[in-house]
Design a protein around this motif. Structure first.
Motif, PDB file in Angstrom:
ATOM      1  N   PRO A  48      82.142   2.411  64.057  1.00 28.95           N
ATOM      2  CA  PRO A  48      82.777   1.482  64.792  1.00 28.95           C
ATOM      3  C   PRO A  48      81.855   1.239  66.346  1.00 28.95           C
ATOM      4  O   PRO A  48      82.332   0.470  67.110  1.00 28.95           O
ATOM      5  N   THR A  49      81.130   2.434  66.709  1.00 30.56           N
ATOM      6  CA  THR A  49      80.344   2.589  67.948  1.00 30.56           C
ATOM      7  C   THR A  49      78.753   2.376  67.717  1.00 30.56           C
ATOM      8  O   THR A  49      78.236   2.769  66.489  1.00 30.56           O
ATOM      9  N   HIS A  50      78.051   1.797  68.636  1.00 31.02           N
ATOM     10  CA  HIS A  50      76.680   1.770  68.582  1.00 31.02           C
ATOM     11  C   HIS A  50      75.883   3.146  68.494  1.00 31.02           C
ATOM     12  O   HIS A  50      75.152   3.320  67.631  1.00 31.02           O
ATOM     13  N   MET A  51      76.536   4.117  69.212  1.00 27.20           N
ATOM     14  CA  MET A  51      75.999   5.409  69.441  1.00 27.20           C
ATOM     15  C   MET A  51      76.281   6.310  67.917  1.00 27.20           C
ATOM     16  O   MET A  51      75.321   6.737  67.453  1.00 27.20           O
ATOM     17  N   GLY A  52      77.536   5.947  67.577  1.00 28.90           N
ATOM     18  CA  GLY A  52      77.655   6.693  65.997  1.00 28.90           C
ATOM     19  C   GLY A  52      76.724   6.095  64.993  1.00 28.90           C
ATOM     20  O   GLY A  52      76.344   6.797  64.086  1.00 28.90           O
ATOM     21  N   ASP A  53      76.466   4.607  65.114  1.00 28.51           N
ATOM     22  CA  ASP A  53      75.593   4.142  64.158  1.00 28.51           C
ATOM     23  C   ASP A  53      74.106   4.532  64.263  1.00 28.51           C
ATOM     24  O   ASP A  53      73.207   4.443  63.485  1.00 28.51           O
ATOM     25  N   SER A  54      73.606   4.735  65.558  1.00 29.03           N
ATOM     26  CA  SER A  54      72.439   5.274  65.790  1.00 29.03           C
ATOM     27  C   SER A  54      72.102   6.589  65.032  1.00 29.03           C
ATOM     28  O   SER A  54      70.889   6.856  64.631  1.00 29.03           O
ATOM     29  N   ILE A  55      73.155   7.312  64.832  1.00 24.90           N
ATOM     30  CA  ILE A  55      72.920   8.744  64.082  1.00 24.90           C
ATOM     31  C   ILE A  55      73.061   8.489  62.507  1.00 24.90           C
ATOM     32  O   ILE A  55      72.471   8.809  61.782  1.00 24.90           O
ATOM     33  N   ALA A  56      74.097   7.711  62.263  1.00 25.85           N
ATOM     34  CA  ALA A  56      74.217   7.131  60.831  1.00 25.85           C
ATOM     35  C   ALA A  56      73.202   6.601  59.995  1.00 25.85           C
ATOM     36  O   ALA A  56      72.878   6.592  59.095  1.00 25.85           O
ATOM     37  N   ALA A  57      72.424   5.376  61.016  1.00 26.14           N
ATOM     38  CA  ALA A  57      71.305   4.809  60.450  1.00 26.14           C
ATOM     39  C   ALA A  57      70.221   5.762  60.101  1.00 26.14           C
ATOM     40  O   ALA A  57      69.457   5.424  59.425  1.00 26.14           O
ATOM     41  N   LEU A  58      70.255   6.905  60.977  1.00 21.65           N
ATOM     42  CA  LEU A  58      69.218   7.809  60.770  1.00 21.65           C
ATOM     43  C   LEU A  58      69.155   8.474  59.268  1.00 21.65           C
ATOM     44  O   LEU A  58      68.088   8.338  58.619  1.00 21.65           O
ATOM     45  N   SER A  59      70.388   8.632  58.907  1.00 26.01           N
ATOM     46  CA  SER A  59      70.521   9.386  57.556  1.00 26.01           C
ATOM     47  C   SER A  59      70.184   8.339  56.344  1.00 26.01           C
ATOM     48  O   SER A  59      69.527   8.375  55.475  1.00 26.01           O
ATOM     49  N   THR A  60      70.495   6.870  56.784  1.00 31.51           N
ATOM     50  CA  THR A  60      70.180   5.867  55.726  1.00 31.51           C
ATOM     51  C   THR A  60      68.950   5.708  55.925  1.00 31.51           C
ATOM     52  O   THR A  60      68.410   5.332  54.579  1.00 31.51           O
ATOM     53  N   ARG A  61      68.297   5.637  56.626  1.00 32.83           N
ATOM     54  CA  ARG A  61      66.911   5.136  56.701  1.00 32.83           C
ATOM     55  C   ARG A  61      66.094   6.125  55.945  1.00 32.83           C
ATOM     56  O   ARG A  61      65.019   6.007  55.217  1.00 32.83           O
ATOM     57  N   VAL A  62      66.418   7.531  56.232  1.00 39.60           N
ATOM     58  CA  VAL A  62      65.515   8.635  55.733  1.00 39.60           C
ATOM     59  C   VAL A  62      65.954   8.702  54.063  1.00 39.60           C
ATOM     60  O   VAL A  62      64.772   8.782  53.392  1.00 39.60           O
ATOM     61  N   ARG A  63      66.897   8.138  53.948  1.00 40.77           N
ATOM     62  CA  ARG A  63      67.350   8.406  52.383  1.00 40.77           C
ATOM     63  C   ARG A  63      66.809   7.316  51.716  1.00 40.77           C
ATOM     64  O   ARG A  63      66.313   7.556  50.669  1.00 40.77           O
ATOM     65  N   ILE A  64      66.716   6.052  52.123  1.00 42.15           N
ATOM     66  CA  ILE A  64      65.881   4.932  51.493  1.00 42.15           C
ATOM     67  C   ILE A  64      64.367   5.037  51.508  1.00 42.15           C
ATOM     68  O   ILE A  64      63.679   4.979  50.429  1.00 42.15           O
ATOM     69  N   GLU A  65      63.952   5.706  52.436  1.00 37.15           N
ATOM     70  CA  GLU A  65      62.309   5.943  52.638  1.00 37.15           C
ATOM     71  C   GLU A  65      61.820   7.156  51.748  1.00 37.15           C
ATOM     72  O   GLU A  65      60.768   6.897  51.159  1.00 37.15           O
ATOM     73  N   TYR A  66      62.528   8.027  52.037  1.00 36.69           N
ATOM     74  CA  TYR A  66      62.142   9.389  51.341  1.00 36.69           C
ATOM     75  C   TYR A  66      63.009   9.870  50.105  1.00 36.69           C
ATOM     76  O   TYR A  66      62.709  10.892  49.592  1.00 36.69           O
ATOM     77  N   GLY A  67      64.236   9.288  49.971  1.00 35.42           N
ATOM     78  CA  GLY A  67      65.111   9.780  48.872  1.00 35.42           C
ATOM     79  C   GLY A  67      65.784  11.265  49.224  1.00 35.42           C
ATOM     80  O   GLY A  67      66.104  12.065  48.590  1.00 35.42           O
TER      81      GLY A  67
END
Length: 286
Positions: free
Chosen positions: A149-168
């Protein structure tokens, strides 16, 4: 051994004073002055205050007053630390219940509309400048579909998403292992950014206390609101920098993690196949 313990005690005492007592003493002093300005009298024992002003207070009374002031300052510092932990939790968006779900859904819809505008402009062959502006507006919401629900929380959560999509790679399980193979310089930079975020949360905790102290004297409330605003700006910048540095650590040292686990990484690159194999090893079937 005794010299080591004595030095450790000195360091802990120094941190205790700098982190709790000094800012706590400032807060207690501000509240006392505010009470004086508001009510026209000093808080506490009026007879003791009068005795101090006239130089009639005994050494024992002064020592007891000094000890009480130190303890009260330390208590205020601990209270601010606790408020800072609560702010830290709120900033990272780990909210249970419907409120968190509703705010997350709102952010996800905003991100989806921004992503649709970007895709439409891309299909229409818009210029790189237009696409960059649309991407910037989307990324200001989050770098990946929001899950917090917050920008700061999504800043960390997006990191995991981007790494999973790019590198599995499952970063939740992979990060502790990656940390062990990072160079000392990289770990120092990451520690500094993490500490900066934690300090911002603590500053916000003090802002909460000063805002509440506005009930005693309204200028303290204004100072508290200003402190909160400053802490939010600093915290957002710190967490954005931290997430970018963590993603950079994966980009630059992901291959070192794979080879350390006995998984070949040709050309020093992590492919999705290699990342999924790393994930299988670090998760251990979990």
């Amino acid at each position: 051994m005794n010299s080591f313990l004595n030095e450790l005690a000195k360091q802990l005492a120094g941190k205790w004073v700098s982190l709790l007592v000094v800012p706590g003493a400032l807060f207690v002093s501000c509240v006392a002055v505010g009470r004086r300005m508001h009510s026209g009298s000093w808080p506490g024992d009026e007879h003791f205050v009068t005795a101090v002003q006239q130089g009639r207070a005994s050494g024992g009374q002064l020592a007891a007053a000094a000890l009480g002031a130190v303890l009260l300052s330390a208590w205020a510092g601990l209270l601010a630390q606790g408020a800072g932990r609560a702010v830290h939790w709120l900033w990272l968006g780990q909210w249970p219940g419907r409120t968190g779900e509703a705010l997350t859904g709102r952010r996800r819809r905003r991100w989806g509309r921004a992503q649709e505008r970007y895709e439409q402009a891309y299909r229409q062959g818009q210029s790189d400048e237009v696409l960059a502006q649309l991407a910037y507006r989307r990324n200001r919401i989050a770098l990946a579909p929001p899950t917090r629900p917050t920008h700061m929380g999504d800043s960390i959560a997006a990191l995991s998403t981007r790494v999973r999509i790019e590198y599995g790679l499952d970063l939740e399980h992979g990060w502790p292992r990656l940390w062990l193979v990072l160079p000392e310089e990289a770990r120092a930079v990451l520690d500094e950014r993490r500490d900066a975020f934690n300090r911002s949360a603590t500053v916000a905790g003090w802002g909460v206390l000063y805002t509440l102290a506005g009930a005693v004297w309204w200028p303290l409330g204004l100072a508290g609101l200003g402190t909160l605003l400053t802490a939010v700006v600093r915290g957002r910048s710190a967490v954005d920098n931290l997430s970018q540095l963590m993603e950079s650590a994966v980009d630059l040292h992901g291959a070192s993690l794979a080879t350390s686990l006995g998984i070949p990484a040709p050309d020093g690159r992590v492919t999705p196949e290699i990342g999924r194999e790393v994930t299988r090893v670090v998760r251990k079937g979990a």
